[in-house]
Design a protein around this motif. Sequence first.
Motif, PDB file in Angstrom:
ATOM      1  N   TYR A  34      11.125   1.360   1.410  1.00 22.46           N
ATOM      2  CA  TYR A  34       9.841   2.042   1.544  1.00 22.46           C
ATOM      3  C   TYR A  34       9.567   2.235   3.029  1.00 22.46           C
ATOM      4  O   TYR A  34       9.986   1.440   3.864  1.00 22.46           O
ATOM      5  CB  TYR A  34       8.723   1.232   0.892  1.00 22.46           C
ATOM      6  CG  TYR A  34       8.857   1.116  -0.608  1.00 22.46           C
ATOM      7  CD1 TYR A  34       8.294   2.064  -1.450  1.00 22.46           C
ATOM      8  CD2 TYR A  34       9.571   0.058  -1.183  1.00 22.46           C
ATOM      9  CE1 TYR A  34       8.419   1.962  -2.835  1.00 22.46           C
ATOM     10  CE2 TYR A  34       9.702  -0.049  -2.561  1.00 22.46           C
ATOM     11  CZ  TYR A  34       9.121   0.907  -3.383  1.00 22.46           C
ATOM     12  OH  TYR A  34       9.268   0.801  -4.741  1.00 22.46           O
ATOM     13  N   LEU A  91       2.756   1.595   0.750  1.00 25.12           N
ATOM     14  CA  LEU A  91       3.277   0.702  -0.283  1.00 25.12           C
ATOM     15  C   LEU A  91       2.173  -0.092  -0.965  1.00 25.12           C
ATOM     16  O   LEU A  91       2.235  -0.347  -2.175  1.00 25.12           O
ATOM     17  CB  LEU A  91       4.314  -0.246   0.323  1.00 25.12           C
ATOM     18  CG  LEU A  91       4.947  -1.271  -0.622  1.00 25.12           C
ATOM     19  CD1 LEU A  91       5.634  -0.570  -1.789  1.00 25.12           C
ATOM     20  CD2 LEU A  91       5.924  -2.160   0.133  1.00 25.12           C
ATOM     21  N   ILE A 147      -0.411  -6.530  -0.494  1.00 23.02           N
ATOM     22  CA  ILE A 147       0.808  -6.310  -1.277  1.00 23.02           C
ATOM     23  C   ILE A 147       1.207  -7.593  -2.002  1.00 23.02           C
ATOM     24  O   ILE A 147       1.564  -7.582  -3.183  1.00 23.02           O
ATOM     25  CB  ILE A 147       1.951  -5.813  -0.374  1.00 23.02           C
ATOM     26  CG1 ILE A 147       1.651  -4.392   0.124  1.00 23.02           C
ATOM     27  CG2 ILE A 147       3.286  -5.857  -1.097  1.00 23.02           C
ATOM     28  CD1 ILE A 147       2.584  -3.914   1.217  1.00 23.02           C
ATOM     29  N   CYS A 164      10.669  -2.639   3.357  1.00 26.36           N
ATOM     30  CA  CYS A 164       9.678  -1.696   3.875  1.00 26.36           C
ATOM     31  C   CYS A 164       9.824  -1.693   5.393  1.00 26.36           C
ATOM     32  O   CYS A 164       9.534  -2.692   6.060  1.00 26.36           O
ATOM     33  CB  CYS A 164       8.264  -2.099   3.470  1.00 26.36           C
ATOM     34  SG  CYS A 164       7.028  -0.841   3.891  1.00 26.36           S
ATOM     35  N   ASP A 183       1.017   1.499  -3.989  1.00 22.16           N
ATOM     36  CA  ASP A 183       2.043   1.899  -4.955  1.00 22.16           C
ATOM     37  C   ASP A 183       3.015   0.753  -5.195  1.00 22.16           C
ATOM     38  O   ASP A 183       4.199   0.835  -4.881  1.00 22.16           O
ATOM     39  CB  ASP A 183       2.790   3.144  -4.454  1.00 22.16           C
ATOM     40  CG  ASP A 183       3.797   3.664  -5.464  1.00 22.16           C
ATOM     41  OD1 ASP A 183       3.607   3.415  -6.676  1.00 22.16           O
ATOM     42  OD2 ASP A 183       4.786   4.287  -5.045  1.00 22.16           O
ATOM     43  N   THR A 184       2.498  -0.326  -5.765  1.00 23.49           N
ATOM     44  CA  THR A 184       3.337  -1.506  -6.014  1.00 23.49           C
ATOM     45  C   THR A 184       3.722  -1.641  -7.488  1.00 23.49           C
ATOM     46  O   THR A 184       4.282  -2.664  -7.888  1.00 23.49           O
ATOM     47  CB  THR A 184       2.607  -2.793  -5.578  1.00 23.49           C
ATOM     48  OG1 THR A 184       1.386  -2.899  -6.326  1.00 23.49           O
ATOM     49  CG2 THR A 184       2.296  -2.769  -4.092  1.00 23.49           C
TER      50      THR A 184
END
Length: 252
Positions: A52, A58, A103, A32, A61-62
């Motif tokens: 990403y 992110l 995350i 990312c 949207d993991t």
Amino acid sequence: MVMRLLDLFSGIGGFSYAAEKLVGGFQTEAFCEIDPFCQKVLKKNFPNVPIYNDVRELKDDTTRLRGINIVCGGFPCQPFSNQSQTRKGTKDDRFLWGEMFEIAQKVRCDWIIGENVTGLIDMGCDQILSQLEDNGYTTRVFCIPATATGANHQRNRLWIVANSNSSSIARSWQCRGLGKSNVFNYENFRPRKYEFTTWKGETRVYREHDGLSTRMDSIRRKRLKALGNSIVPQISARIFEGIKAIHEQSNL
């Protein structure tokens, strides 16, 4: 068994280079990184790894990132840097530790590795460690300079290493009596085989007798910026080496 890595704030891929090339036994599942030049470097050196663009996106949207063992990243240092004219610390919009930690929780990783400048010590480090420990992570913090690898500049950096107490690795590790000090001993920290044996102090840009040309082209500026923001891979390699040793012993 290969350990899977999610490399955030990737820059030019220092963490992944250390894990995959210097140590081995790791596989980067995704990067990312928001900087276009750094993205090009990552695509060149890690051609099959998805990139990403923004951790803010992110974290929502993991779903495609499962089986991640380690989340690592040098989250932005501008809020804490002594070189900054306005040090806002955790109140700065560029303080993105929260996104990194969110995350890490969503992908249920066993390990978190964070890197930042030493200015973090009095402007957010306690908050980060409290958040980690409140959510079931055991933490250790190291201040390690580039000189520890034989480099000819100081470059002190803070390294946060956290292990989830709820992970199967941690449970096996505790049952086998493997203490963290056996692997991460601050006083005896040396990069071993990763240490620089030679270091050239002179510049490789030959337009002037010393330093850089005042009309340095844009690609060199981008390269210098990317290098300036990069971690020292030889230091993180020693950390990955320790994690690998714990992982292998817990699977005996």
